[in-house]
Design an enzyme around this catalytic site. Sequence first.
Site, mmCIF file in Angstrom:
data_model
loop_
_atom_site.group_PDB
_atom_site.id
_atom_site.type_symbol
_atom_site.label_atom_id
_atom_site.label_comp_id
_atom_site.label_asym_id
_atom_site.label_seq_id
_atom_site.Cartn_x
_atom_site.Cartn_y
_atom_site.Cartn_z
ATOM 1 N N ALA A 298 7.884 -18.195 8.083
ATOM 2 C CA ALA A 298 7.128 -18.524 9.303
ATOM 3 C C ALA A 298 6.600 -17.263 9.959
ATOM 4 C CB ALA A 298 8.009 -19.284 10.285
ATOM 5 N N SER B 246 -0.075 -14.820 10.389
ATOM 6 C CA SER B 246 -0.262 -14.012 9.176
ATOM 7 C C SER B 246 -1.633 -13.341 9.041
ATOM 8 C CB SER B 246 -0.022 -14.896 7.953
ATOM 9 O OG SER B 246 -1.036 -15.890 7.876
ATOM 10 N N THR C 101 5.808 -8.049 3.851
ATOM 11 C CA THR C 101 4.499 -7.728 3.265
ATOM 12 C C THR C 101 4.366 -6.238 2.963
ATOM 13 O OG1 THR C 101 2.160 -7.563 3.868
ATOM 14 C CG2 THR C 101 3.685 -7.668 5.696
ATOM 15 N N ASP C 102 3.503 -5.929 2.000
ATOM 16 C CA ASP C 102 3.260 -4.505 1.697
ATOM 17 C C ASP C 102 2.548 -3.802 2.856
ATOM 18 O OD1 ASP C 102 0.736 -5.683 1.424
ATOM 19 O OD2 ASP C 102 0.352 -4.903 -0.599
ATOM 20 N N GLU C 103 1.954 -4.590 3.777
ATOM 21 C CA GLU C 103 1.201 -3.959 4.882
ATOM 22 C C GLU C 103 2.097 -3.134 5.799
ATOM 23 O OE1 GLU C 103 -1.765 -6.178 6.913
ATOM 24 O OE2 GLU C 103 -2.465 -7.139 5.080
ATOM 25 N N TYR D 105 -0.490 -7.120 13.422
ATOM 26 C CA TYR D 105 0.207 -7.978 12.445
ATOM 27 C C TYR D 105 1.256 -7.175 11.672
ATOM 28 C CZ TYR D 105 1.131 -10.110 7.892
ATOM 29 O OH TYR D 105 1.764 -10.584 6.762
ATOM 30 N N LYS E 89 5.403 -7.373 11.634
ATOM 31 C CA LYS E 89 6.199 -7.628 10.422
ATOM 32 C C LYS E 89 7.210 -6.484 10.199
ATOM 33 C CE LYS E 89 5.842 -10.566 7.767
ATOM 34 N NZ LYS E 89 6.497 -11.909 7.705
#
Length: 350
Positions: free
Chosen positions: A83, A86, A135-137, A160, A164
């Site tokens: 959740a 994104s 995430t890779d971000e 974002y 994360k």
Amino acid sequence: MKTYLVTGGAGFIGSNFVLYMLDKYFDVKIVNLDSLTYAGNLENLKSLEKNPHHIFVKGDIGDAELVSDLFKKYSFDYVVNFAAESHVDRSIKEPELFAKTNVMGTVNLLNCTKNAWYTEENGWAKGVKYLQVSTDEVYGSLGDTGFFMEDTPLDPHSPYSASKAGADFMVKAYGDTFQMPINITRCSNNYGPYQFPEKLVPLLINNCLNHKDLPIYGDGLNVRDWLFVADHCKAIDMVLRQGVLGEVYNVGGHNERTNLQIIKKVISYINENVDEEVTEKLMTYVEDRKGHDKRYGIAPDKIKADLGWYPETTFEVGIEKTIKWYLDNKEWMANVTTGDYQKYITKMYK
Ligand code: NAD
Ligand code: DAU
């Protein structure tokens, strides 16, 4: 029978994961907690309507009472947290929402999970695990060379990715401070069925089919590392079952492409197979995304060596499968983009 709390399981990757798990295992029960934002869509789960192994609950991961009640009602073995808000572009317009859902929602989930799984007398319940889908971000942006490794320092740039990264640090803190059994996965860009058409691949397909402009941010030379969504689902399943507690696993298939390459691929497939009028003339250079990360490239060496994971779908096969899926599911796309699906779900689950 293993019981899973899957959050965000009506979104793109979450719904693919729920379908993947219930197709692969007969001894799995999934409680799917999703607040059904614009990105959550129960139509993705229509095939499970009569499946007793899937229980859908509409609700917020930030709702402590609801999440605690779910732990009391179902004895979860695993929590998998998909959740999130994104979309990077939305995070630039609405950072607070991203902090609320992605950071505070995750903290609430961690807290409820700890309260349910841990007692002073007995310690942690046996065999349980919390998995954070990251995430890779969070690693930031690469130059022309090198890859993100699990020990690459986190350097997020967008609201974002910062939210994360904040969530990842909280998950790590629960592992380090309370010895909570956790894993974190950090995956590269996913593509496949059921992705909301604000993200590059489904947006391109939708716009091509409607002869609309294809917006290219900046010079179109930003690089993303693309993975077919089923391969991400497989990785999450493997990390849940075999991942060493406390570890982070990068997930990706070394499929780097510039955005221009992706755009041209979608145009040429649709031009050759569906509509000759779809041409590169639709490509439109627009203002760049603020803080646009230049390149992502993930090193999946650890998950490959330690857990035996590998991607099964090549980019060439995956992208054609994906475009075909959207062509075969034009009604899904129309419902999602017009908002008619909202009426549909209200009717179905009232
Ligand atoms: P998505 O936006 O398609 O789905 C998110 C889901 O979460 C939706 O169903 C939404 O309704 C639900 N949700 C949002 N806020 C909620 C809340 N407060 N409580 C309960 N449910 C809520 O996203 P996605 O692309 O499927 O991504 C899923 C996860 O995977 C995210 O955590 C994302 O950061 C991560 N991720 C995505 C990618 C990618 O390429 N899409 C790659 C790596 C990691
Ligand atoms: O890397 C993993 C991340 O991939 C996930 O954590 C995110 O949830 C997911 O949204 C995705 O983020 P990106 O920002 O990379 O994905 P997006 O599809 O928004 O954009 C991909 C690239 O395409 C990016 O360089 C921006 C560019 N782009 C995007 C859109 C929507 C365009 O050029 N035009 C567009 O219209």
